[in-house]
Every structure is written in structure tokens, then in C-alpha cells.
Design a protein around this motif. Structure first.
Motif, short mmCIF file in Angstrom:
data_model
loop_
_atom_site.label_atom_id
_atom_site.label_comp_id
_atom_site.label_asym_id
_atom_site.label_seq_id
_atom_site.Cartn_x
_atom_site.Cartn_y
_atom_site.Cartn_z
N VAL A 16 0.83 -1.20 0.00
CA VAL A 16 0.00 0.00 0.00
C VAL A 16 0.87 1.26 0.00
O VAL A 16 0.56 2.23 -0.70
N PHE A 17 1.96 1.24 0.73
CA PHE A 17 2.85 2.40 0.79
C PHE A 17 3.46 2.69 -0.58
O PHE A 17 3.46 3.84 -1.04
N ILE A 18 3.96 1.67 -1.26
CA ILE A 18 4.55 1.85 -2.58
C ILE A 18 3.50 2.30 -3.58
O ILE A 18 3.76 3.20 -4.39
N ALA A 19 2.31 1.72 -3.54
CA ALA A 19 1.24 2.13 -4.45
C ALA A 19 0.86 3.59 -4.22
O ALA A 19 0.64 4.34 -5.17
N THR A 20 0.78 4.00 -2.97
CA THR A 20 0.45 5.39 -2.66
C THR A 20 1.54 6.34 -3.14
O THR A 20 1.24 7.40 -3.70
N MET A 21 2.80 5.97 -2.97
CA MET A 21 3.89 6.81 -3.42
C MET A 21 3.88 6.96 -4.94
O MET A 21 4.13 8.04 -5.47
N ILE A 22 3.59 5.89 -5.66
CA ILE A 22 3.51 5.96 -7.12
C ILE A 22 2.36 6.86 -7.54
O ILE A 22 2.50 7.70 -8.44
N TYR A 23 1.21 6.73 -6.90
CA TYR A 23 0.05 7.56 -7.21
C TYR A 23 0.35 9.04 -6.99
O TYR A 23 0.07 9.89 -7.83
N VAL A 24 0.95 9.37 -5.84
CA VAL A 24 1.25 10.76 -5.51
C VAL A 24 2.31 11.32 -6.46
O VAL A 24 2.21 12.47 -6.89
N TYR A 25 3.31 10.52 -6.80
CA TYR A 25 4.35 11.00 -7.72
C TYR A 25 3.76 11.30 -9.09
O TYR A 25 4.07 12.33 -9.69
N ARG A 26 2.94 10.42 -9.60
CA ARG A 26 2.33 10.65 -10.91
C ARG A 26 1.43 11.87 -10.90
O ARG A 26 1.31 12.57 -11.90
N LYS A 27 0.80 12.13 -9.78
CA LYS A 27 -0.07 13.29 -9.65
C LYS A 27 0.75 14.59 -9.67
O LYS A 27 0.31 15.60 -10.23
N ASP A 28 1.94 14.59 -9.09
CA ASP A 28 2.74 15.80 -8.95
C ASP A 28 3.87 15.93 -9.97
O ASP A 28 4.61 16.92 -9.93
N VAL A 29 4.03 14.99 -10.89
CA VAL A 29 5.20 14.99 -11.77
C VAL A 29 5.26 16.23 -12.66
O VAL A 29 6.34 16.78 -12.91
N LYS A 30 4.12 16.73 -13.12
CA LYS A 30 4.13 17.92 -13.96
C LYS A 30 4.59 19.15 -13.18
O LYS A 30 5.35 19.97 -13.67
#
Length: 62
Positions: A16-30
């Protein structure tokens, strides 16, 4: 040392931690790209500085 339930919890937590980090990173990458332009030059300078310190350390050792 650890019970079966503790191993399951640790595995669930890591997934869950890794999935959340991937989600947040993709949201903020721009937004990250616009704020951190030129960050590779800073990394290059830092690594060059550390390398210079090691060079000086081994050069002055003799």
C-alpha cells in the motif's frame, strides 16, 4: 520472531505504501518538473565536490 499476522501486515503495508507513493508521484510529476529545473547540475556539482574531497584526502595522505 514475528507471527504470521505481523508478516501479513508488513507485506500489506509495504504494498500500500509503494502504491500510494507511485500515485502521488504521478499526480505531482508535472509540477515537479517546473519547480526543479536544473537540479541535475546541482547533483553533478555535489558529486564533483565529494570526489574532490576524496582526491584531496588520498593525495595528502602521503
Amino acid at each position: 520472531m514475528f507471527s504470521t499476522g505481523q508478516w501479513y501486515f508488513a507485506l500489506f503495508f509495504v504494498i500500500v505504501f509503494i502504491a500510494t507513493m507511485i500515485y502521488v508521484y504521478r499526480k505531482d510529476v508535472k509540477e515537479l518538473k517546473s519547480h526543479y529545473r536544473g537540479i541535475y547540475w546541482i547533483l553533478f556539482g555535489f558529486l564533483l565536490f565529494i570526489g574532490l574531497l576524496f582526491f584531496i584526502k588520498f593525495y595528502l595522505k602521503d
